[in-house]
Scaffold this motif. Structure first.
Motif, mmCIF file in Angstrom:
data_model
loop_
_atom_site.group_PDB
_atom_site.id
_atom_site.type_symbol
_atom_site.label_atom_id
_atom_site.label_comp_id
_atom_site.label_asym_id
_atom_site.label_seq_id
_atom_site.Cartn_x
_atom_site.Cartn_y
_atom_site.Cartn_z
ATOM 1 N N SER B 96 0.840 -1.200 -0.051
ATOM 2 C CA SER B 96 -0.001 -0.196 0.118
ATOM 3 C C SER B 96 0.877 1.369 -0.156
ATOM 4 C CB SER B 96 -0.945 0.182 1.138
ATOM 5 O OG SER B 96 -0.146 0.419 2.494
ATOM 6 N N MET B 97 2.080 1.061 0.245
ATOM 7 C CA MET B 97 3.032 2.320 0.329
ATOM 8 C C MET B 97 3.910 2.411 -0.889
ATOM 9 S SD MET B 97 4.925 2.004 3.936
ATOM 10 C CE MET B 97 4.013 0.980 5.334
ATOM 11 N N ILE B 98 3.538 1.590 -1.984
ATOM 12 C CA ILE B 98 4.401 1.884 -3.115
ATOM 13 C C ILE B 98 3.753 2.993 -4.022
ATOM 14 C CG2 ILE B 98 4.947 0.539 -5.417
ATOM 15 C CD1 ILE B 98 5.039 -2.012 -3.940
ATOM 16 N N ALA B 102 -2.377 4.756 -9.106
ATOM 17 C CA ALA B 102 -2.286 4.427 -10.595
ATOM 18 C C ALA B 102 -0.867 3.595 -10.714
ATOM 19 C CB ALA B 102 -1.984 5.721 -11.404
ATOM 20 N N VAL B 103 0.191 3.749 -9.943
ATOM 21 C CA VAL B 103 1.390 2.664 -9.906
ATOM 22 C C VAL B 103 0.724 1.433 -9.424
ATOM 23 C CG1 VAL B 103 3.451 2.308 -9.145
ATOM 24 C CG2 VAL B 103 3.024 4.739 -10.057
ATOM 25 N N ARG B 104 0.129 1.472 -8.529
ATOM 26 C CA ARG B 104 -0.413 0.466 -7.752
ATOM 27 C C ARG B 104 -1.484 -0.565 -8.538
ATOM 28 N NH1 ARG B 104 0.141 3.776 -3.067
ATOM 29 N NH2 ARG B 104 -2.345 4.016 -3.046
ATOM 30 N N SER B 105 -2.111 0.183 -9.475
ATOM 31 C CA SER B 105 -3.170 -0.294 -10.271
ATOM 32 C C SER B 105 -2.424 -1.483 -11.203
ATOM 33 C CB SER B 105 -3.966 0.494 -11.061
ATOM 34 O OG SER B 105 -4.535 1.441 -10.421
ATOM 35 N N ARG B 106 -1.168 -1.086 -11.949
ATOM 36 C CA ARG B 106 -0.492 -1.766 -12.899
ATOM 37 C C ARG B 106 0.726 -2.180 -12.525
ATOM 38 N NH1 ARG B 106 -2.616 -2.744 -17.561
ATOM 39 N NH2 ARG B 106 -0.699 -2.813 -18.460
#
Ligand SMILES: Cc1cc2nc3c(=O)[nH]c(=O)nc-3n(C[C@H](O)[C@H](O)[C@H](O)COP(=O)(O)OP(=O)(O)OC[C@H]3O[C@@H](n4cnc5c(N)ncnc54)[C@H](O)[C@@H]3O)c2cc1C
Ligand code: FES
Ligand code: FES
Lengths: 161, 265
Positions: B96-98, B102-106
């Motif tokens: 969850s901290m990355i 939008a970055v976490r979706s892909r």
């Protein structure tokens, strides 16, 4: 290569080079210029669109990834069907002065709608964490955060109706 | 970007065959690292092999003593997984901290681990939990996988299919984010097992590494005070525009204490 996808509710088929970015396809081939390019380096979030309901940066997405997918851009954001109104999140940004020059706004709205759709109990901390990938040079974020919270509440209310 | 051919195989053997038979081809997972690299022309592959149609590479499975995460599972799915939030909450918190939503979706766990960015978060979780990297050819222990700056034990043509995590008694992650990129200036993952504690650090040096004195101290007494006086050597730590090596060394202790606190909470 040929790709087919749903764009703002309409099925669309286009011929693209695989090395085409989705934001280029939208702006240059499909004339949908509401999706902005702020940085082109995945940092600013001006280019955020929804791919199968999830927020993604269209400057960091290759067109072949659209094949068979559902794409929503800022042009497809709207109020209740047939109402001819703005989306509740757009209304909230207008009401609470969530923009100044407006350059970041399409991406802010798309990110905000995704945040509110995913979490019906958004707090201010959630909004600030959720907007980390969206940069605004004008507002200082204060009114954006207020707008997102108001827009999220309006989306919840509309769902309840 | 230079033009390239695009392949979207739906079977792992086909992907492996494409990758090994086309010289200068590259895998693409979430593209969050690869696409910026292509735009800057730091890489110009003649073909991309897209892993997104390999359904078996997606998803999280409970195997009892271990949990297996498919290589193509996006960060957002790991962060939101009820299974992980219950059994390895430190790993869900790390995801969850990355970056940003939008970055976490892909972005995917396989892409992040294969890339082995010296400031990436997942390598700390994978090494800290002593996970196993499962590939199209073999299984590799985390301790043997990360070989320093952007280098891993992966052979040309090898595809990560999943990462298998042993379920710890407790685990926690803490990082100080570089404010612009949100990568870890320093991130520390701490995991307690029945047979000892593992501590893995990212962001501080050329690659993720373990801290033996902290592991020993925490194995005796699993609390932040046990490591408060342990300071790591600045040898081999990074000095750059973001932070000097001695500040990074200081942060390792601070983040390790916070990671222990997170594991205990
Ligand atoms: C704005 C921004 C912020 C970010 N912030 C962070 C952060 O805070 N922390 C963090 O850790 N990361 C961060 N990242 C990186 C992000 O987590 C990426 O998703 C990740 O590093 C790469 O994953 P990917 O799936 O996008 O891989 P890709 O970009 O598709 O691939 C990366 C590399 O791995 C190879 N590869 C991909 N999948 C496999 C596989 N299954 N087997 C073998 N090789 C493979 C590719 O060939 C390529 O060389 C950020 C990225 C951006 C753009
Ligand atoms: S233009 Fe895509 S993130 Fe800035
Ligand atoms: S309103 Fe100008 S960049 Fe946000």
């Amino acid at each position: 290569m040929q790709i087919s996808f749903t764009l703002n509710g309409r099925s669309t088929t286009v011929d693209v080079e695989p090395a085409t970015l989705v934001v280029e396809l939208l702006r240059e081939q499909l004339n949908l210029t509401g999706t902005h390019i702020g940085c082109d380096t995945s940092q600013c979030g001006a280019c955020v669109v929804h791919l199968n309901g999830l927020p993604v940066k269209s400057c960091t997405l290759l067109a072949p990834a659209l094949d068979g997918a559902n794409l929503l851009t800022i042009e497809g954001l709207q109020g209740a069907p047939g109402s001819n109104r703005l989306h509740p999140m757009q209304e909230a940004f207008r009401e609470h002065h969530g923009l100044q020059c407006g350059f970041c706004t399409p991406g802010m709205l798309m990110t905000a709608v995704a945040l509110a759709a995913e979490n019906p109990n958004l707090t201010e901390a959630d909004v600030r964490h959720g907007l980390e990938g969206n940069i605004c040079r004008c507002t200082g974020y204060q009114n954006i955060v207020v707008s997102v919270l108001a827009g999220a509440a309006a989306m919840n209310a509309a769902k309840g109706e | 970007m230079k033009p390239f051919a695009y392949h979207q195989p739906d079977q792992l053997p086909d992907a492996a065959k494409l990758l090994s038979s086309i010289e200068d081809s590259k895998l693409v997972a979430g593209g969050m690292t690869l696409i910026p690299t292509l735009k800057q022309r730091l890489a110009s592959p003649v073909a991309l092999v897209d892993l997104s149609r390999l359904e078996n590479l997606r998803g999280i499975t409970d195997d009892g003593a271990t949990i297996t995460i498919g290589a193509m599972t996006p960060h957002a799915v790991v962060a939101a997984s009820k299974l992980l939030q219950t059994k390895i909450p430190g790993l869900a918190a790390l995801a969850s901290m990355i970056g940003d939503p939008a970055v976490r979706s892909r972005g995917t766990i396989g892409g992040s681990v294969a890339n082995n960015d010296p400031a990436a978060d997942y390598p700390a979780g994978v090494l800290g939990l002593g996970a196993t990297i499962v590939t199209s050819m073999r299984e590799i222990a985390a301790d043997k996988f990360f070989l320093g700056l952007f280098e891993t034990a992966l052979e040309p043509g090898e595809i990560i299919t999943a990462i298998r995590f042993p379920v710890p008694l407790r685990a926690g992650y803490a990082k100080l984010k570089a404010p612009a990129s949100r990568y870890a200036l320093v991130g520390v993952f701490v995991a307690k097992f029945t047979d000892g504690v593992r501590v893995a650090v990212t962001g501080a040096g050329a690659g993720v590494f373990r801290v033996a004195p902290m592991e020993a101290a925490l194995s005796g007494n699993f609390g932040p005070s046990a490591i408060a006086a342990i300071k790591i050597d600045t040898d081999g730590l990074t000095s750059d525009i973001h932070a000097e090596a001695d500040y990074r060394a200081h942060l390792v202790t601070v983040m390790a204490k916070r990671a222990v606190d997170a594991a205990l909470s």
